[in-house]
Design a protein around this motif. Sequence first.
Motif, mmCIF file in Angstrom:
data_model
loop_
_atom_site.group_PDB
_atom_site.id
_atom_site.type_symbol
_atom_site.label_atom_id
_atom_site.label_comp_id
_atom_site.label_asym_id
_atom_site.label_seq_id
_atom_site.Cartn_x
_atom_site.Cartn_y
_atom_site.Cartn_z
ATOM 1 N N MET A 1 0.842 -1.195 0.000
ATOM 2 C CA MET A 1 0.000 0.000 0.000
ATOM 3 C C MET A 1 0.880 1.249 0.000
ATOM 4 O O MET A 1 1.870 1.326 0.713
ATOM 5 N N GLU A 2 0.505 2.234 -0.801
ATOM 6 C CA GLU A 2 1.294 3.455 -0.929
ATOM 7 C C GLU A 2 1.195 4.303 0.336
ATOM 8 O O GLU A 2 0.123 4.474 0.905
ATOM 9 N N HIS A 3 2.322 4.806 0.775
ATOM 10 C CA HIS A 3 2.386 5.683 1.948
ATOM 11 C C HIS A 3 1.906 7.073 1.540
ATOM 12 O O HIS A 3 2.364 7.626 0.543
ATOM 13 N N THR A 4 0.957 7.647 2.272
ATOM 14 C CA THR A 4 0.413 8.954 1.901
ATOM 15 C C THR A 4 0.942 10.047 2.815
ATOM 16 O O THR A 4 1.407 9.794 3.921
ATOM 17 N N TYR A 5 0.825 11.286 2.327
ATOM 18 C CA TYR A 5 1.207 12.442 3.134
ATOM 19 C C TYR A 5 0.394 12.495 4.420
ATOM 20 O O TYR A 5 0.910 12.829 5.479
ATOM 21 N N GLN A 6 -0.886 12.167 4.331
ATOM 22 C CA GLN A 6 -1.740 12.195 5.516
ATOM 23 C C GLN A 6 -1.258 11.179 6.555
ATOM 24 O O GLN A 6 -1.219 11.486 7.751
ATOM 25 N N GLU A 7 -0.874 9.989 6.107
ATOM 26 C CA GLU A 7 -0.367 8.977 7.037
ATOM 27 C C GLU A 7 0.928 9.439 7.695
ATOM 28 O O GLU A 7 1.132 9.226 8.892
ATOM 29 N N GLU A 8 1.810 10.071 6.915
ATOM 30 C CA GLU A 8 3.071 10.565 7.457
ATOM 31 C C GLU A 8 2.820 11.673 8.485
ATOM 32 O O GLU A 8 3.405 11.679 9.565
ATOM 33 N N PHE A 9 1.940 12.581 8.153
ATOM 34 C CA PHE A 9 1.563 13.656 9.067
ATOM 35 C C PHE A 9 1.017 13.084 10.367
ATOM 36 O O PHE A 9 1.432 13.460 11.462
ATOM 37 N N ARG A 10 0.074 12.167 10.240
ATOM 38 C CA ARG A 10 -0.574 11.555 11.408
ATOM 39 C C ARG A 10 0.455 10.840 12.289
ATOM 40 O O ARG A 10 0.422 10.956 13.514
ATOM 41 N N ALA A 11 1.379 10.117 11.673
ATOM 42 C CA ALA A 11 2.388 9.373 12.443
ATOM 43 C C ALA A 11 3.281 10.321 13.241
ATOM 44 O O ALA A 11 3.547 10.087 14.423
ATOM 45 N N ILE A 12 3.740 11.401 12.621
ATOM 46 C CA ILE A 12 4.587 12.380 13.317
ATOM 47 C C ILE A 12 3.794 13.051 14.426
ATOM 48 O O ILE A 12 4.270 13.189 15.565
ATOM 49 N N PHE A 13 2.586 13.472 14.104
ATOM 50 C CA PHE A 13 1.736 14.155 15.083
ATOM 51 C C PHE A 13 1.488 13.260 16.294
ATOM 52 O O PHE A 13 1.680 13.677 17.439
ATOM 53 N N GLN A 14 1.074 12.026 16.069
ATOM 54 C CA GLN A 14 0.741 11.130 17.181
ATOM 55 C C GLN A 14 1.970 10.715 17.983
ATOM 56 O O GLN A 14 1.859 10.460 19.182
ATOM 57 N N GLN A 15 3.121 10.665 17.346
ATOM 58 C CA GLN A 15 4.340 10.316 18.067
ATOM 59 C C GLN A 15 4.779 11.436 18.999
ATOM 60 O O GLN A 15 5.251 11.174 20.100
ATOM 61 N N HIS A 16 4.620 12.692 18.569
ATOM 62 C CA HIS A 16 5.208 13.804 19.314
ATOM 63 C C HIS A 16 4.224 14.692 20.053
ATOM 64 O O HIS A 16 4.616 15.354 21.019
ATOM 65 N N VAL A 17 2.980 14.757 19.630
ATOM 66 C CA VAL A 17 2.022 15.642 20.296
ATOM 67 C C VAL A 17 1.224 14.839 21.316
ATOM 68 O O VAL A 17 0.363 14.035 20.955
ATOM 69 N N THR A 18 1.553 15.068 22.580
ATOM 70 C CA THR A 18 0.892 14.336 23.660
ATOM 71 C C THR A 18 0.023 15.250 24.521
ATOM 72 O O THR A 18 -0.600 14.791 25.471
ATOM 73 N N ARG A 19 -0.008 16.508 24.196
ATOM 74 C CA ARG A 19 -0.773 17.491 24.950
ATOM 75 C C ARG A 19 -2.272 17.212 24.875
ATOM 76 O O ARG A 19 -2.763 16.731 23.857
ATOM 77 N N ASP B 1 15.207 22.443 23.058
ATOM 78 C CA ASP B 1 14.015 22.389 22.217
ATOM 79 C C ASP B 1 13.250 21.100 22.520
ATOM 80 O O ASP B 1 13.826 20.133 23.013
ATOM 81 N N THR B 2 11.957 21.080 22.216
ATOM 82 C CA THR B 2 11.173 19.861 22.446
ATOM 83 C C THR B 2 10.588 19.351 21.132
ATOM 84 O O THR B 2 10.229 20.133 20.255
ATOM 85 N N GLU B 3 10.495 18.046 21.040
ATOM 86 C CA GLU B 3 9.906 17.409 19.852
ATOM 87 C C GLU B 3 8.461 17.865 19.666
ATOM 88 O O GLU B 3 8.018 18.090 18.542
ATOM 89 N N GLU B 4 7.739 18.010 20.764
ATOM 90 C CA GLU B 4 6.337 18.405 20.672
ATOM 91 C C GLU B 4 6.193 19.812 20.100
ATOM 92 O O GLU B 4 5.366 20.059 19.214
ATOM 93 N N SER B 5 7.012 20.751 20.558
ATOM 94 C CA SER B 5 6.951 22.116 20.033
ATOM 95 C C SER B 5 7.275 22.152 18.549
ATOM 96 O O SER B 5 6.615 22.853 17.770
ATOM 97 N N PHE B 6 8.289 21.397 18.150
ATOM 98 C CA PHE B 6 8.666 21.379 16.736
ATOM 99 C C PHE B 6 7.563 20.762 15.884
ATOM 100 O O PHE B 6 7.287 21.235 14.774
ATOM 101 N N ALA B 7 6.915 19.708 16.386
ATOM 102 C CA ALA B 7 5.821 19.086 15.636
ATOM 103 C C ALA B 7 4.635 20.036 15.533
ATOM 104 O O ALA B 7 4.074 20.224 14.452
ATOM 105 N N LEU B 8 4.248 20.651 16.627
ATOM 106 C CA LEU B 8 3.115 21.581 16.607
ATOM 107 C C LEU B 8 3.376 22.746 15.647
ATOM 108 O O LEU B 8 2.524 23.097 14.833
#
Length: 195
Positions: free
Chosen positions: A1-19, A71-78
């Motif tokens: 299955m092709e990797h999409t931009y939305q999947e990549e965005f979601r993976a980064i967001f869910q990994q780093h944004v815990t707020r 710096d924090t991963e969460e701030s950079f992701a947000l």
Amino acid sequence: MEHTYQEEFRAIFQQHVTRRGGEQLLEWLESTDFFTAPASTKFHCACECGLVMHSLNVYQTLRQKYFEEGDTEESFALCGLLHDVCKAQFYKISTRNVKNEETGQWEKRPYYTVEDAFPYGHGEKSVYLIERFVRLKPAEAMAIRWHMGGFDDSVKGGSFAISAAFDRYPLAVKLHLADLEATYLQEHGTSQVRR
């Protein structure tokens, strides 16, 4: 299955944004055109999925070039992923007549126009939309608010507040530089309109 931009965005967001509110923010984004919208009408990433492509490019540049101790991963992701969230529900597709140079015939061609239902400013609007779900730290809010640098309407109008923001909040400078690099170097030639 092709990797999409939305999947990549979601993976980064869910990994780093815990707020608190992060999942609700992501759900709201998925209810909008954020993942299919262009990033501009004719400049960089003026194409389907251009906004999410640009958001990922800014995040990756910000993370790879400017992350340092403190710096924090969460701030950079947000900041990297959401600085242009104001462009969700912002563009619409219209058509115009363009002459086909080979056939001499007029043809209807699609193009993007702006339809801003909430004209609140660029960076200000992104901060407002994010904070409906997630509370930003002052440095994050300043970075997103001022990421346009000298292109911001208030700066063009004579405001010097950006200078104070850049002086006090290094994250604001870093996000602006990452946005410039993504827009003018990495995404040069990505507009369907200006090829």
